[in-house]
Write an enzyme that holds these catalytic residues in place. Structure first.
Site, PDB file in Angstrom:
ATOM      1  N   SER A  33     -64.602  59.358  41.545  1.00 61.17           N
ATOM      2  CA  SER A  33     -64.212  58.844  42.860  1.00 61.17           C
ATOM      3  C   SER A  33     -64.659  57.417  43.141  1.00 61.17           C
ATOM      4  O   SER A  33     -64.112  56.770  44.030  1.00 61.17           O
ATOM      5  CB  SER A  33     -64.754  59.765  43.966  1.00 61.17           C
ATOM      6  OG  SER A  33     -66.156  59.902  43.860  1.00 61.17           O
ATOM      7  N   HIS A  35     -70.212  58.030  49.167  1.00 61.95           N
ATOM      8  CA  HIS A  35     -69.459  56.860  48.710  1.00 61.95           C
ATOM      9  C   HIS A  35     -69.752  55.606  49.529  1.00 61.95           C
ATOM     10  O   HIS A  35     -69.820  55.670  50.755  1.00 61.95           O
ATOM     11  CB  HIS A  35     -67.956  57.165  48.772  1.00 61.95           C
ATOM     12  CG  HIS A  35     -67.558  58.371  48.002  1.00 61.95           C
ATOM     13  ND1 HIS A  35     -67.393  59.607  48.598  1.00 61.95           N
ATOM     14  CD2 HIS A  35     -67.314  58.542  46.673  1.00 61.95           C
ATOM     15  CE1 HIS A  35     -67.052  60.493  47.666  1.00 61.95           C
ATOM     16  NE2 HIS A  35     -67.006  59.871  46.493  1.00 61.95           N
ATOM     17  N   ASP A  69     -69.238  57.607  53.555  1.00 63.22           N
ATOM     18  CA  ASP A  69     -69.496  59.019  53.812  1.00 63.22           C
ATOM     19  C   ASP A  69     -70.791  59.400  53.104  1.00 63.22           C
ATOM     20  O   ASP A  69     -71.579  58.527  52.752  1.00 63.22           O
ATOM     21  CB  ASP A  69     -68.297  59.891  53.395  1.00 63.22           C
ATOM     22  CG  ASP A  69     -67.972  59.796  51.898  1.00 63.22           C
ATOM     23  OD1 ASP A  69     -68.823  59.301  51.124  1.00 63.22           O
ATOM     24  OD2 ASP A  69     -66.872  60.218  51.499  1.00 63.22           O
TER      25      ASP A  69
END
Length: 373
Positions: A60, A342, A339
């Site tokens: 991610s 990240h 978040d």
């Protein structure tokens, strides 16, 4: 061929050509045409601009839209709040590591593997095979692991999408930042077995790196692990101003084994250059000294901008009626973390600036107008 027709429209040249033909010296005429065509072709090659291509693998921190909408929060609001203004499959409020490395190379962000059928033009900058939630091994998420992603890349080569020259002059980015360890913990892995697991993980990672080299890739940028103990998702954070050093030590063990493996691969494979992107120290440098980072200042750096209203929810969560079950800070650019896992776009810009000297060692920099940091 514009040059050819323009040249032949000269009255003087036409007269000369007619004279050649009248004397039946056609061989000179054909040699003249071949010469002009040769000049035109050489000119077109001279003006053709070759872009380095970026091929991206991992998770991610690098995904720009591959993960399926049905299983990924990155396709839900408020992801993409800053850029492009709506969810784009990036795990941030905006740009991520892939975007910043591409801008440094002087190219646009490579197209996500998911969108590869959109035509030849988007393929010119490379391709992104990274999936949010992926790891070296299979993780808790139903996404392709690193080996499978490299297999996708090999299929593109076999189909003739990219040439040998494309591959040999390219850069591969690999982002592996911890999903394997999350899965290890969820599967009741023990602290005593952690070092052995890390070793097996790096052995497989080294095999994948060698596999990329066997496909023709000569330059690879590989992320180290970020400091686990500084992530908002780590419930053992001492405070919003202090990371958990025990968790950080786990990251350090992984990074030490990784560094040793990279050194060995570089030494034993002629022409291969693997460069480690030191996310660990990049994170710590910014998080521990936010007041000394010039324009890279972050308020409450260990607190996420977007959070679930309680432990049952996360950023982007909604209830059965579509009501938002998360809170959002007023200024995402003032938060290091978007978040619980990240970085924000502003944090990625700061991290790219920190890593810029390492980027320069890749020797792929082109003058460009896309630089984002």
């Amino acid at each position: 061929m514009v040059f050819f027709f323009y040249f032949c429209c000269s009255a003087r040249v036409l007269s000369w050509l007619m004279g050649l033909m009248e004397r039946e010296n056609l061989i000179y005429f054909f040699l003249f045409v071949v010469l002009l065509i040769g000049v035109e072709v050489q000119g077109s090659h001279h003006h053709h601009h070759h872009h380095h291509k970026l091929f991206v693998f991992g998770d991610s921190y690098a995904d720009t839209g591959n993960t399926a909408k049905l299983i990924s929060r990155s396709w839900k609001e408020p992801y993409g709040f800053t850029f492009p203004g709506k969810p784009s499959g990036r795990w941030s409020d905006g740009r991520v590591l892939t975007d910043y490395l591409a801008s440094f190379l002087g190219i646009r962000t490579p197209i996500a593997y998911k969108w590869r059928k959109m035509g030849p033009k988007p393929l010119r900058y490379g391709m992104n095979f990274a999936f949010g939630g992926a790891g070296v091994f299979n993780t808790l998420n139903p996404v392709p692991n690193l080996t499978a992603q490299i297999d996708f890349f090999q299929e593109q080569i076999k189909e003739g999408v990219y040439t040998k020259s494309d591959i040999e002059s390219s850069l591969a980015l690999i982002s592996i930042v911890g999903n394997d360890y999350t899965a290890y913990q969820a599967r009741n892995g023990t602290l005593e077995g952690l070092q052995a697991f890390s070793t097996s993980l790096i052995i497989q990672l080294a095999m994948d790196l060698k596999g990329l080299n066997d496909l023709g890739v000569k330059k690879i940028a590989m992320t180290s692990l970020q400091p686990f103990g500084c992530l908002p998702a780590d419930n053992t954070l001492v405070s919003l101003n202090q990371c958990d050093e025990t968790q950080n030590q786990a990251s350090s063990v992984h990074n030490l084994i990784l560094d040793a493996a990279v050194q060995e691969l570089n030494k034993t494979n002629e022409g291969l250059k693997i460069t480690v992107l030191d996310l660990y120290n990049a994170f710590l440098s910014i998080l521990q000294s936010p007041a000394n980072q010039g324009r890279w200042k972050f308020e409450n750096p260990l607190k996420a901008c977007c959070e679930g209203i309680n432990s049952n929810y996360s950023c982007g969560s909604t209830d059965e009626n579509g009501n938002k079950m998360y809170t959002l800070c007023e200024k995402p650019h003032s938060s290091f973390f978007w978040d619980s896992l990240h970085p924000s776009q502003h944090a990625w810009a700061a991290l790219a600036a920190y890593l810029s000297p390492t980027f320069h060692t890749l020797n792929l920099r082109e003058e460009n107008q896309f630089l984002l940091f």
